[in-house]
Scaffold this motif. Sequence first.
Motif, short mmCIF file in Angstrom:
data_model
loop_
_atom_site.label_atom_id
_atom_site.label_comp_id
_atom_site.label_asym_id
_atom_site.label_seq_id
_atom_site.Cartn_x
_atom_site.Cartn_y
_atom_site.Cartn_z
N VAL A 1 2.95 -8.34 14.39
CA VAL A 1 3.96 -8.89 15.29
C VAL A 1 3.23 -9.62 16.41
N ALA A 2 3.47 -10.92 16.53
CA ALA A 2 2.79 -11.72 17.55
C ALA A 2 3.24 -11.30 18.95
N ASN A 3 2.47 -11.72 19.95
CA ASN A 3 2.76 -11.33 21.32
C ASN A 3 4.11 -11.84 21.81
N ASN A 4 4.60 -12.92 21.21
CA ASN A 4 5.92 -13.44 21.61
C ASN A 4 7.06 -12.79 20.85
N GLY A 5 6.76 -11.75 20.05
CA GLY A 5 7.80 -11.03 19.31
C GLY A 5 8.05 -11.53 17.91
N THR A 6 7.38 -12.59 17.49
CA THR A 6 7.57 -13.10 16.14
C THR A 6 6.94 -12.16 15.13
N ALA A 7 7.74 -11.68 14.18
CA ALA A 7 7.27 -10.71 13.19
C ALA A 7 6.88 -11.42 11.91
N LEU A 8 5.74 -11.05 11.35
CA LEU A 8 5.28 -11.55 10.07
C LEU A 8 5.73 -10.59 8.96
N PRO A 9 5.63 -10.98 7.69
CA PRO A 9 6.19 -10.16 6.61
C PRO A 9 5.56 -8.77 6.50
N TRP A 10 6.36 -7.83 6.02
CA TRP A 10 5.88 -6.48 5.75
C TRP A 10 4.95 -6.49 4.54
N SER A 11 4.03 -5.55 4.54
CA SER A 11 3.17 -5.35 3.37
C SER A 11 3.97 -4.73 2.24
N ALA A 12 3.33 -4.61 1.08
CA ALA A 12 3.94 -3.86 -0.02
C ALA A 12 3.98 -2.37 0.35
N ARG A 13 4.88 -1.64 -0.28
CA ARG A 13 4.98 -0.20 -0.01
C ARG A 13 3.76 0.54 -0.55
N TYR A 14 3.31 1.51 0.22
CA TYR A 14 2.21 2.39 -0.20
C TYR A 14 2.70 3.83 -0.11
N GLN A 15 2.56 4.60 -1.19
CA GLN A 15 3.02 5.98 -1.21
C GLN A 15 1.83 6.94 -1.17
N PHE A 16 2.03 8.05 -0.49
CA PHE A 16 1.03 9.11 -0.47
C PHE A 16 1.76 10.45 -0.32
N ALA A 17 1.07 11.52 -0.68
CA ALA A 17 1.65 12.86 -0.63
C ALA A 17 0.91 13.74 0.35
N VAL A 18 1.66 14.51 1.12
CA VAL A 18 1.11 15.50 2.03
C VAL A 18 1.49 16.87 1.48
N GLY A 19 0.49 17.78 1.43
CA GLY A 19 0.77 19.11 0.90
C GLY A 19 0.62 19.13 -0.61
N THR A 20 1.54 19.76 -1.30
CA THR A 20 1.49 19.87 -2.75
C THR A 20 1.57 18.49 -3.39
N SER A 21 0.66 18.20 -4.30
CA SER A 21 0.58 16.88 -4.91
C SER A 21 1.64 16.75 -6.00
N ILE A 22 2.55 15.76 -5.85
CA ILE A 22 3.55 15.51 -6.89
C ILE A 22 3.55 14.06 -7.34
N LEU A 23 2.78 13.18 -6.67
CA LEU A 23 2.75 11.78 -7.08
C LEU A 23 1.95 11.63 -8.37
N PRO A 24 2.45 10.85 -9.31
CA PRO A 24 1.70 10.66 -10.56
C PRO A 24 0.42 9.88 -10.31
N GLU A 25 -0.65 10.31 -10.95
CA GLU A 25 -1.94 9.65 -10.81
C GLU A 25 -1.95 8.35 -11.63
N VAL A 26 -3.02 7.59 -11.45
CA VAL A 26 -3.16 6.31 -12.15
C VAL A 26 -3.88 6.53 -13.48
N PRO A 27 -3.27 6.13 -14.59
CA PRO A 27 -3.95 6.29 -15.89
C PRO A 27 -5.02 5.23 -16.09
N VAL A 28 -5.97 5.51 -16.97
CA VAL A 28 -6.99 4.55 -17.37
C VAL A 28 -6.57 3.96 -18.71
#
Length: 448
Positions: free
Chosen positions: A317-344
């Motif tokens: 977000v620029a100093n004049n308040g102009t907002a640039l696009p959001w990044s892609a979503r990034y997911q992570f898990a805290v505590g017990t792992s339930i997110l599927p891992e990446v296959p090879v």
Amino acid sequence: MSVIKRAATQLGQFFRVAFPKQQPRRRQVHSTFFGEPLEVRTLLAAPQEPVVITEVQFPNYRSMLVTWNPVDGATLYEGWLSSATFAPQLLPDGQPKTPLTEFNSAQFGVSEFELWSRTAPGNRVRLWVRATNDDGAGPWSVGQLIQVPGGPRRDQVQFSIQQPAVYSPPADSGLNVSWESLSDYGAENYEVWVAQNGQRIVNVTQTEMTFRDESLAAGVYTVWVRAKSEQHTGVWSKSLTLAVGGVQPQVTGPVRNEAPLRPEITWSAGQPEVPYQLWVQNVDTGVVINQSDISGTSFTPATDLADGVYSAWGRQVANNGTALPWSARYQFAVGTSILPEVPVLTVSENTLSDDIEEFRALVQWTPAANAVKYELQLTNLQYGNLAYRYTNLTGATFLTEPLGTTPIGPYRAWLRSIGANGEQGEWSRPIAFTVHEDGRIDLISSLN
């Protein structure tokens, strides 16, 4: 008043609204000479007052409803509808063209007629109405400037880039923007306005539909453009914000299934000297972090996060308040792992032996933790389109259908895992391969 309807076929349109026939008021004047009448003269009494238009409505995209106040002594109303863009039509000075005869009773005070083909949603038009009778015509009303609803303004410049804020391609140096031509509507040139941090730095007029300035240093710029002619100046375009000399940041951490209670959330560097905003939300409970004015490329929460799955986005977000696009979503898990891992992922070559049928690709992968199924996508590299998509795959092996039914050539395969609650893992490293005319399939080593 009267209701009429007419299909119009030319740019400037005359219409007439007829009333039940009334005799115009005439006044007899008796001239005398020493008390003896010499002649009787009748003065014509055309309407004296201008029409006052009170309302303009658009009941549908083809019709315009115009309402005005009655004028004393009028038996007919004439109207003129003209384009009011960059090359407007002028009010006529002759007789009305093709007067309309279809009408209802005069009590409604409404005129209706179909708009011509150029008066599409977004066009600007100007309307005049005047009252007439057999003795002549009254003065024209004040011209009503009307913006036809239902679409973007036809006199407003539309940028080729549809998003309100973007990062310039890395290959571009300086500022480079383009827009659609409005010459069909009579525009003769374009005024370009560029600002940075609220200060104007460029204001030029040109005939081209592209503005490029390689002298501008890296930074965030906002651009407006408007079209002009000798008769009309269009409204300013919507603003377009461009980040020049930077790359859109993407969230890179923490490690998806190893996040501590106070994870360090990281992202790649973006536009230099432009602060970041971080947004994190728990998939079950909602937003937990909304932090602005971050100068670096990492953030660690001050308190522990609850166990669960989180999604993170970042933007600048620029100093004049102009907002640039959001990044892609990034997911992570805290505590017990339930997110599927990446296959090879691997793809076996088809050498036309009896093991694999011609044109089919044998796809294999390593089982991923927390995955209950997998999704496979095959993209045709020659045309850039998604050629095949397989969902609900289980196990660790899949034999595709014959790929010769689509154009032979190079393909790229991706695989991702899906969790028990629909959690989507990251895509695997892609594998590129070629399907040959004889049904062979071999890997493209330069792309793998």
